[in-house]
Design an enzyme around this catalytic site. Structure first.
Site, PDB file in Angstrom:
ATOM      1  N   CYS A   1       0.940  -1.208  -0.183  1.00  0.00           N
ATOM      2  CA  CYS A   1      -0.020  -0.502   0.091  1.00  0.00           C
ATOM      3  C   CYS A   1       0.773   1.195   0.026  1.00  0.00           C
ATOM      4  O   CYS A   1       2.380   0.846  -0.030  1.00  0.00           O
ATOM      5  CB  CYS A   1      -1.199  -0.024   1.008  1.00  0.00           C
ATOM      6  SG  CYS A   1      -1.794  -1.650   1.182  1.00  0.00           S
TER       7      CYS A   1
ATOM      8  N   GLY B   1      -1.564   0.679  -4.837  1.00  0.00           N
ATOM      9  CA  GLY B   1      -3.357   0.105  -4.472  1.00  0.00           C
ATOM     10  C   GLY B   1      -4.326   1.296  -4.876  1.00  0.00           C
ATOM     11  O   GLY B   1      -3.808   1.860  -4.864  1.00  0.00           O
TER      12      GLY B   1
ATOM     13  N   ASN C   1       1.457  -0.344   5.174  1.00  0.00           N
ATOM     14  CA  ASN C   1       1.907  -0.721   4.705  1.00  0.00           C
ATOM     15  C   ASN C   1       2.546  -2.318   5.049  1.00  0.00           C
ATOM     16  O   ASN C   1       3.696  -1.524   5.619  1.00  0.00           O
ATOM     17  CB  ASN C   1       2.661  -0.153   3.421  1.00  0.00           C
ATOM     18  CG  ASN C   1       3.868  -1.006   2.386  1.00  0.00           C
ATOM     19  OD1 ASN C   1       4.763  -0.750   1.977  1.00  0.00           O
ATOM     20  ND2 ASN C   1       3.082  -1.588   1.583  1.00  0.00           N
ATOM     21  N   GLY C   2       2.221  -3.142   4.200  1.00  0.00           N
ATOM     22  CA  GLY C   2       2.781  -4.604   5.027  1.00  0.00           C
ATOM     23  C   GLY C   2       1.538  -5.562   5.560  1.00  0.00           C
ATOM     24  O   GLY C   2       0.318  -5.663   4.400  1.00  0.00           O
TER      25      GLY C   2
ATOM     26  N   TYR D   1       9.026  -4.753  -9.386  1.00  0.00           N
ATOM     27  CA  TYR D   1       7.863  -4.406 -10.376  1.00  0.00           C
ATOM     28  C   TYR D   1       7.057  -3.037  -9.303  1.00  0.00           C
ATOM     29  O   TYR D   1       6.681  -2.105  -9.571  1.00  0.00           O
ATOM     30  CB  TYR D   1       6.713  -5.188 -10.000  1.00  0.00           C
ATOM     31  CG  TYR D   1       5.517  -4.918 -10.198  1.00  0.00           C
ATOM     32  CD1 TYR D   1       4.562  -4.656 -11.476  1.00  0.00           C
ATOM     33  CD2 TYR D   1       4.547  -4.961  -9.225  1.00  0.00           C
ATOM     34  CE1 TYR D   1       3.522  -4.206 -11.661  1.00  0.00           C
ATOM     35  CE2 TYR D   1       2.819  -5.056  -9.278  1.00  0.00           C
ATOM     36  CZ  TYR D   1       2.582  -4.343 -10.698  1.00  0.00           C
ATOM     37  OH  TYR D   1       1.025  -3.921 -10.841  1.00  0.00           O
TER      38      TYR D   1
ATOM     39  N   THR E   1       6.247  -1.571 -17.043  1.00  0.00           N
ATOM     40  CA  THR E   1       7.295  -1.166 -15.452  1.00  0.00           C
ATOM     41  C   THR E   1       8.232  -2.235 -16.334  1.00  0.00           C
ATOM     42  O   THR E   1       9.694  -1.129 -16.449  1.00  0.00           O
ATOM     43  CB  THR E   1       6.726  -2.245 -14.241  1.00  0.00           C
ATOM     44  OG1 THR E   1       5.463  -0.892 -13.532  1.00  0.00           O
ATOM     45  CG2 THR E   1       8.215  -2.453 -13.669  1.00  0.00           C
TER      46      THR E   1
ATOM     47  N   ASP F   1       9.318  -8.382 -19.844  1.00  0.00           N
ATOM     48  CA  ASP F   1       8.467  -7.763 -18.618  1.00  0.00           C
ATOM     49  C   ASP F   1       8.837  -7.649 -17.251  1.00  0.00           C
ATOM     50  O   ASP F   1      10.794  -8.453 -17.503  1.00  0.00           O
ATOM     51  CB  ASP F   1       7.131  -8.711 -18.845  1.00  0.00           C
ATOM     52  CG  ASP F   1       6.323  -8.495 -18.590  1.00  0.00           C
ATOM     53  OD1 ASP F   1       6.332  -6.652 -17.645  1.00  0.00           O
ATOM     54  OD2 ASP F   1       4.776  -8.684 -18.206  1.00  0.00           O
ATOM     55  N   ASP F   2       8.778  -7.510 -16.762  1.00  0.00           N
ATOM     56  CA  ASP F   2       9.366  -6.787 -15.367  1.00  0.00           C
ATOM     57  C   ASP F   2       9.464  -8.458 -14.602  1.00  0.00           C
ATOM     58  O   ASP F   2       9.924  -9.301 -13.841  1.00  0.00           O
ATOM     59  CB  ASP F   2       8.908  -5.792 -14.229  1.00  0.00           C
ATOM     60  CG  ASP F   2       7.654  -6.345 -14.254  1.00  0.00           C
ATOM     61  OD1 ASP F   2       6.701  -5.617 -14.810  1.00  0.00           O
ATOM     62  OD2 ASP F   2       7.087  -7.439 -12.797  1.00  0.00           O
TER      63      ASP F   2
HETATM   64  O1  LIG Z   1       1.660 -12.036 -14.230  1.00  0.00           O
HETATM   65  P1  LIG Z   1       0.786 -11.967 -13.945  1.00  0.00           P
HETATM   66  O2  LIG Z   1       0.168 -12.030 -13.102  1.00  0.00           O
HETATM   67  O3  LIG Z   1       0.061 -11.091 -15.316  1.00  0.00           O
HETATM   68  O4  LIG Z   1       1.917 -10.184 -13.242  1.00  0.00           O
HETATM   69  C1  LIG Z   1       2.960  -9.873 -14.022  1.00  0.00           C
HETATM   70  C2  LIG Z   1       2.623  -8.642 -14.721  1.00  0.00           C
HETATM   71  O5  LIG Z   1       1.959  -7.485 -13.958  1.00  0.00           O
HETATM   72  C3  LIG Z   1       2.709  -6.765 -14.317  1.00  0.00           C
HETATM   73  O6  LIG Z   1       1.588  -5.970 -14.798  1.00  0.00           O
HETATM   74  P2  LIG Z   1       0.893  -4.364 -14.567  1.00  0.00           P
HETATM   75  O7  LIG Z   1      -0.635  -4.433 -15.141  1.00  0.00           O
HETATM   76  O8  LIG Z   1      -0.412  -4.621 -12.876  1.00  0.00           O
HETATM   77  O9  LIG Z   1       1.458  -2.786 -13.961  1.00  0.00           O
HETATM   78  P3  LIG Z   1       2.610  -1.889 -15.160  1.00  0.00           P
HETATM   79  O10 LIG Z   1       2.175  -1.300 -16.154  1.00  0.00           O
HETATM   80  O11 LIG Z   1       3.585  -1.546 -13.875  1.00  0.00           O
HETATM   81  O12 LIG Z   1       3.406  -2.670 -15.380  1.00  0.00           O
HETATM   82  C4  LIG Z   1       3.833  -6.511 -14.768  1.00  0.00           C
HETATM   83  O13 LIG Z   1       4.682  -5.525 -14.414  1.00  0.00           O
HETATM   84  C5  LIG Z   1       3.531  -7.509 -15.257  1.00  0.00           C
HETATM   85  O14 LIG Z   1       3.219  -6.799 -16.432  1.00  0.00           O
HETATM   86  N1  LIG Z   2      -0.417  -3.640   0.114  1.00  0.00           N
HETATM   87  C1  LIG Z   2      -0.581  -3.734   1.694  1.00  0.00           C
HETATM   88  O1  LIG Z   2       0.431  -3.125   2.436  1.00  0.00           O
HETATM   89  C2  LIG Z   2      -2.138  -3.919   3.121  1.00  0.00           C
HETATM   90  C3  LIG Z   2      -1.953  -3.571   3.975  1.00  0.00           C
HETATM   91  C4  LIG Z   2      -2.975  -4.302   4.896  1.00  0.00           C
HETATM   92  N2  LIG Z   2      -2.246  -5.234   5.180  1.00  0.00           N
HETATM   93  C5  LIG Z   2      -4.118  -4.603   4.070  1.00  0.00           C
HETATM   94  O2  LIG Z   2      -4.709  -5.296   3.636  1.00  0.00           O
HETATM   95  O3  LIG Z   2      -5.304  -3.340   4.293  1.00  0.00           O
HETATM   96 MG   LIG Z   3       2.828  -4.947 -16.834  1.00  0.00          MG
END
Ligand SMILES: O=P(O)(O)OC[C@H]1O[C@H](OP(=O)(O)OP(=O)(O)O)[C@H](O)[C@@H]1O
Ligand SMILES: NC(=O)CC[C@H](N)C(=O)O
Ligand SMILES: [Mg+2]
Length: 502
Positions: A2, A28, A101-102, A258, A304, A366-367
């Protein structure tokens, strides 16, 4: 992950907190909230939705006060009901609000303790509400009418002794100030900074990522160390203290892969540069293991992976092309709550430019590959656009194990690489060849320029959980509770017992 932010200012902080949350929106997208404090009163606005949807002008006008905290949520515990949006509030002692966050791994034990020994009531299934009550109990047990920084730091030490997991926190103690603290392994990020007002005053800000400070004109002072706390009084005095007994640096490496924005500096490392080095190391791996490759063009999967893909192409000496156009109005798909929504969004979000694919051997970068939602569809789109061969590269190693510290990957069976070889994954996603980054290379890419970062939380890649309390029984329990099907069942909505919030 978050996003959290807290500001102690010299004038109203509502707009600055709103701006900070907008900058942290990538951490988030489910819910957002701000609470401010003015003359001993609290003003809260929180709900499900993006920052721009949650706060209307009438809400902003109500958020008076020169100090406040905010949160953007991506749930990892409890439900995604609006009752679990943050910040959370307890009235005793002093009136404390908290944004987290966490994720805590011993939340069940803590919930029992809170009820049976601390005699406190928690009304949601959120681990963050539990964390708030632990902090409140520890502060109350100092028995002070007026808490000093010593009391606040003692309460943080109490939290460290009782809570296990990942946590970066901002909490506001009504009438006294804002405290920020970080778990003893430093799993989740948190920084603080300052800016000077035209009148010569100093304002302080705490945030998940340095980019939030940058955009608001604050200069980064530094990251909080693992286990450390910073306390800023309402009148603008700043104190820091190490509150953990055996702190050690083991930040989550996935922040660099990411989660974080590339323009953030985390624990002294530029996320942008770390991603460039990931690209370089990928290129070196290809040159080492596949010197006879026939890649015509390198294409990133926005957003990303852009940074690493560009650098990879450069080091390979292959053309780099933007073959996919991203719809700027669609957010991140991975942090969406359900698989149906995630799947639909990939198509809405990305579209191929056919001429970059037609008759070519393309290397898509991809990342990371997590559930495989993105790469499966993207590879199909590349083929439909006329690619001859479709190769795929991930700037991170195979994600094979759940995350339990604040990224919503609770279920091993939803991870496409869990229990599968690289060849098996390649076949499933329909790639002609698949290359993953080696873990040692990823660790070098992030840590090689840093003296203090010798260790990371890499659990999603190697299954080693740094807090030492995560075993198969625990993993089975969270898998059953939080897999996509379980989350899809209509949650028993927790009633909102909270400050006025409309
Ligand atoms: O294998 P998956 O479950 O699909 O997850 C991985 C993908 O999800 C994320 O992209 P996202 O669209 O969340 O964000 P971005 O636009 O920052 O790349 C990440 O960058 C990969 O592209
Ligand atoms: N992604 C997070 O950091 C989540 C914080 C907290 N565990 C929630 O679910 O709200
Ligand atoms: Mg992506």
């Amino acid at each position: 992950m978050c996003g959290i932010a807290g500001i102690v200012g010299k004038s109203n902080v509502n707009q600055a907190l709103y701006d900070a949350l907008t900058v942290l929106q990538h951490r988030g997208q489910d819910a957002a909230g701000i609470v401010t404090s003015h003359e001993g009163r609290l003003f809260l606005r929180k709900d499900n939705g993006l920052v721009r949807d949650v706060f209307q002008q009438r809400h902003m006008q109500r958020l008076a006060g020169r100090m406040g905290i905010g949160h953007v949520r991506y749930p990892t515990a409890g439900s995604s009901s609006s009752a679990e949006a943050q910040p959370f509030y307890v009235n005793s002692p002093y009136g404390i609000t908290l944004a987290h966050n966490g994720n805590l791994t011993n939340v069940e034990q803590l919930s029992r303790e809170i009820y049976e020994s601390d005699l406190r009531h928690v009304n949601t299934t959120s681990d963050s509400e539990v964390l708030l009550n632990v902090f409140a109990h520890e502060l109350a047990s100092r028995g002070k009418l007026r808490p000093t920084e010593e009391d606040v730091f003692a309460a943080v030490s109490g939290v460290h002794q009782r809570c296990i997991g990942g946590y970066a926190v901002v909490a506001m103690i009504t009438g006294y100030g804002i405290v920020g603290f970080r778990d003893p392994h430093g799993i989740r990020p948190i920084v603080f900074g300052q800016r000077h007002t035209d009148e010569g005053g100093v304002e302080y800000m705490i945030a998940s990522e340095s980019v939030a400070l940058d955009v608001l004109g604050f200069t980064l002072i530094r990251d909080l160390e693992p286990g450390e706390a910073v306390f800023i009084t309402e009148d603008g005095r700043l104190f820091t203290r190490q509150c953990a007994e055996n702190p050690s640096y083991a930040p989550c490496i996935f922040e660099h892969v990411y989660l974080a924005r590339p323009d953030s500096i985390m624990d002294g490392v530029s996320v942008y540069k770390a991603r460039m080095r990931m690209g370089q190391k990928l290129a070196e791996k290809i040159q080492r293991e596949w010197p006879e490759h026939d890649i015509d063009v390198v294409i990133p999967i926005p957003d990303t992976s852009r940074t690493s893909a560009l650098e990879m192409a450069h080091h390979l000496g292959v053309k780099f092309r933007e073959g996919f156009v991203k719809n700027r109005y669609i957010g991140r798909t991975f942090i969406m709550p359900g698989q149906k929504e995630r799947k639909k969004s990939v198509r809405q979000k990305l579209n191929a430019i056919d001429l970059e694919f037609r008759g070519k051997n393309v290397m898509l970068v991809d990342d990371s590959i997590v559930r495989g939602t993105t790469c499966k569809q993207i590879i199909q789109m590349a083929r439909e656009a006329g690619a001859k061969k479709v190769y795929f590269c991930s700037a991170a190693p195979a994600v094979r194990y759940p995350n339990v510290y604040g990224i919503d990957m609770p279920s091993a069976h939803e991870l496409i690489a869990h229990g599968r070889s690289t060849e098996e994954v390649a076949q499933l996603i329909g790639a002609d060849h698949l290359i993953y980054q080696d873990l040692d290379d990823l660790i070098d890419a992030v840590g090689e320029k840093s003296k203090k970062l010798q260790q990371f939380d890499c659990a999603v890649f190697d299954g080693k959980y740094i807090t030492g309390d995560v075993n198969d029984v625990y993993l089975q329990r969270i898998e059953a509770a939080r897999n996509d099907a379980a989350k899809g069942m209509s949650p028993v909505a927790s009633a909102v017992i909270d400050l006025h919030n409309d």
